[in-house]
Design an enzyme around this catalytic site. Structure first.
Site, short mmCIF file in Angstrom:
data_model
loop_
_atom_site.label_atom_id
_atom_site.label_comp_id
_atom_site.label_asym_id
_atom_site.label_seq_id
_atom_site.Cartn_x
_atom_site.Cartn_y
_atom_site.Cartn_z
N TRP A 72 -3.04 3.75 -5.73
CA TRP A 72 -4.29 4.44 -6.11
C TRP A 72 -4.16 5.29 -7.37
O TRP A 72 -4.85 6.31 -7.50
CB TRP A 72 -4.78 5.30 -4.94
N GLY A 73 -3.30 4.89 -8.29
CA GLY A 73 -3.14 5.62 -9.54
C GLY A 73 -2.21 6.81 -9.46
O GLY A 73 -1.97 7.48 -10.49
N ASN A 74 -1.66 7.09 -8.29
CA ASN A 74 -0.82 8.27 -8.13
C ASN A 74 0.54 8.10 -8.81
O ASN A 74 0.95 7.01 -9.17
CB ASN A 74 -0.61 8.56 -6.64
N ALA A 75 1.24 9.22 -8.96
CA ALA A 75 2.61 9.24 -9.47
C ALA A 75 2.72 8.60 -10.85
O ALA A 75 3.75 8.01 -11.19
CB ALA A 75 3.57 8.56 -8.48
N ASP A 102 -9.80 3.73 -3.75
CA ASP A 102 -10.48 2.53 -3.25
C ASP A 102 -11.87 2.38 -3.85
O ASP A 102 -12.58 3.36 -4.07
CB ASP A 102 -10.59 2.58 -1.73
N ASP A 127 0.82 -1.20 0.00
CA ASP A 127 0.00 0.00 0.00
C ASP A 127 0.86 1.26 0.00
O ASP A 127 2.09 1.20 -0.08
CB ASP A 127 -0.95 -0.04 1.20
#
EC number: 3.2.1.22
Length: 455
Positions: free
Chosen positions: A223-226, A244, A149
């Site tokens: 969560w799709g970041n970066a 989520d 995570d």
């Protein structure tokens, strides 16, 4: 048809994370504890789920991972001598290794959870700075899968810029045309996100896992970041592409389980429709999050559960069951056991998921969280044909029509305009269908077809 499908089989991306024994080549199938239990887990909960996967025939269909999510360790500290995380003795009195051994005896595999930060999302010790120790521990416990995570990140490891994830679980929105106009501190156009602190945090755990004498499937959860879609396949075998699936935790139905909502299914599908064509291939799969099929009386309808599973399977997201299997309703179990969708999902030959070929409710390529692309298709030698999924994204019963000349896999074959068709939900042979197939669908339901040989 079979010759045509063989011709379009693709070669995997050169920089994909290829693991021994084919681990991670296909999207994962299994069960995970979080959606059904959150932190209310123990050895009995995990072993009950494993036993049910076998008893209900899910193992025979390919479901193999039994994943222990957050909250499995002591919350306050690591072992002061070894620096290892300590399993909570009240929850797991014989330790994680014992649970893993019992799961392996059932012919299944076991997963564990940590985070690329100092604490997990629930505030337990996490792995940043302890990657080698934790990877060694997981291998010693004979873990087969790691969900990693993105919580508890200290300031010195945070990214210098913010990436646009057009998802209400991540940002407030609105997201016109999938953009984030109110995004604070966006990156320069030429910024290489694969060199970002986020990518490096996840890469450190990969390096640690690679030193172990055990293959552990590595599932990233940021969560799709970066811009993880651009580098996720180099580091993990799957990566979360959105927030989520049920970010607003706490609402429960009469059966005391969390209520899943259709709005999130539609929103994630909408986001995924713009990603699958470029990023989903063997060894690296965008992850739409754990399944909500069966969760919450008073939540999603049976039709919505069907569409949820059909879309996740067609997109070839990992399929991790997230409900209590010892109390699952038969109509929900039947969805999870659908042989047509599982066969497509696990097709070992075709290196791609289904793609949207028509948006239907909207003009093509419209970014609409409530009304995602409604028409999807993908080739499958395992099904001896083409999978076609039609979604009714409207809130009322409505008709949808698959026109063969619009389905990319059925074009340019000089086969005429009639094909053998099977209903993917019932297995019924619908016969030789000419030009098009029309069906009336309940609100938020999906039709599943297998279009076979010309006739």
């Amino acid at each position: 048809m079979i010759e045509f499908l063989a011709l379009i089989t693709l070669i995997s991306r050169a920089n994909a994370l290829m693991r021994p024994d084919g681990v991670g080549r296909l999207p994962a199938l299994g069960w995970s504890s979080w959606n059904a239990h959150e932190c209310d887990i123990n050895a009995t909960v995990i072993l009950t789920a494993a036993a049910q996967v076998v008893k209900l025939g899910l193992k025979d269909l390919g479901y193999e991972y039994i994943n222990i999510d957050d909250c499995w360790s002591i919350k306050t500290h690591r072992d002061p001598t070894t620096n290892r995380m300590i399993p909570d003795a009240d929850r797991f009195p014989d330790g994680i290794a014992s649970v893993a051994s019992q799961i392996h005896e059932l012919g299944l595999k076991v997963g564990i959870y940590s985070s690329a930060g100092e604490t997990t999302c629930a505030g337990y010790p996490a792995s940043l700075g302890y990657e080698d120790i934790d990877a060694e521990t997981f291998a010693e416990w004979e873990i087969d899968y790691l969900k990693y995570d993105d919580c508890g990140v200290p300031d010195n490891w945070k990214d210098p810029y913010t990436f646009c994830v057009p998802d209400t679980a991540n940002n407030a929105g609105p997201f016109p045309n999938g953009t984030c106009p109110s995004l604070p501190n966006p990156a320069p156009a030429n910024y290489n996100w694969s060199t970002s602190p986020s990518a490096e945090r996840f890469r450190r755990m990969l390096d640690a896992l690679n030193t172990q004498d055990r293959t552990i499937l590595y599932s990233l959860c940021n969560w799709g970041n970066a811009a993880v879609n651009t580098w996720g396949a180099e580091i993990g075998n799957s990566w979360r592409m959105s927030g989520d699936i049920s970010p607003g935790r706490g609402e429960v139905g009469p059966d005391r389980t969390r209520i899943a909502v259709w709005e999130r299914i539609a929103e994630i599908t909408n986001e995924m429709s713009f990603l699958v064509r470029e990023y989903a291939e063997f060894w690296g799969w965008p992850d739409a999050d754990m399944l909500e099929v069966g969760n919450g009386e008073g939540g999603m309808t049976v039709a919505e559960n069907r569409a949820h599973f059909a879309l996740w399977a067609a997109m070839r997201s990992p399929l991790l069951i997230g409900t209590k299997l010892d109390t699952i309703r038969q109509e929900h179990l039947k969805i999870l056991k659908n042989p047509t969708l599982l066969t497509f999902h696990q097709d070992p030959i075709i290196n791609r998921p289904a793609y949207p070929y028509k948006w239907g409710y909207n003009a093509d390529y419209t970014f609409d969280a409530a009304h995602p692309a409604e028409y999807w298709s993908g080739p499958s030698p395992a099904l001896e044909g083409t999978l076609v999924v039609m979604l009714n994204s409207e809130n009322v019963t409505s008709t949808r029509m698959a026109v063969w000349s619009e389905v990319p896999e059925l074009q340019n074959q000089d086969q005429g305009d009639a094909f053998e068709v099977m209903d993917g939900w019932t297995g019924e042979d619908l016969g030789c269908i000419k030009e098009k197939y029309e069906v009336e669908l309940d609100a938020h339901d999906a039709a599943v077809l297998v279009v076979g040989n010309a006739c």
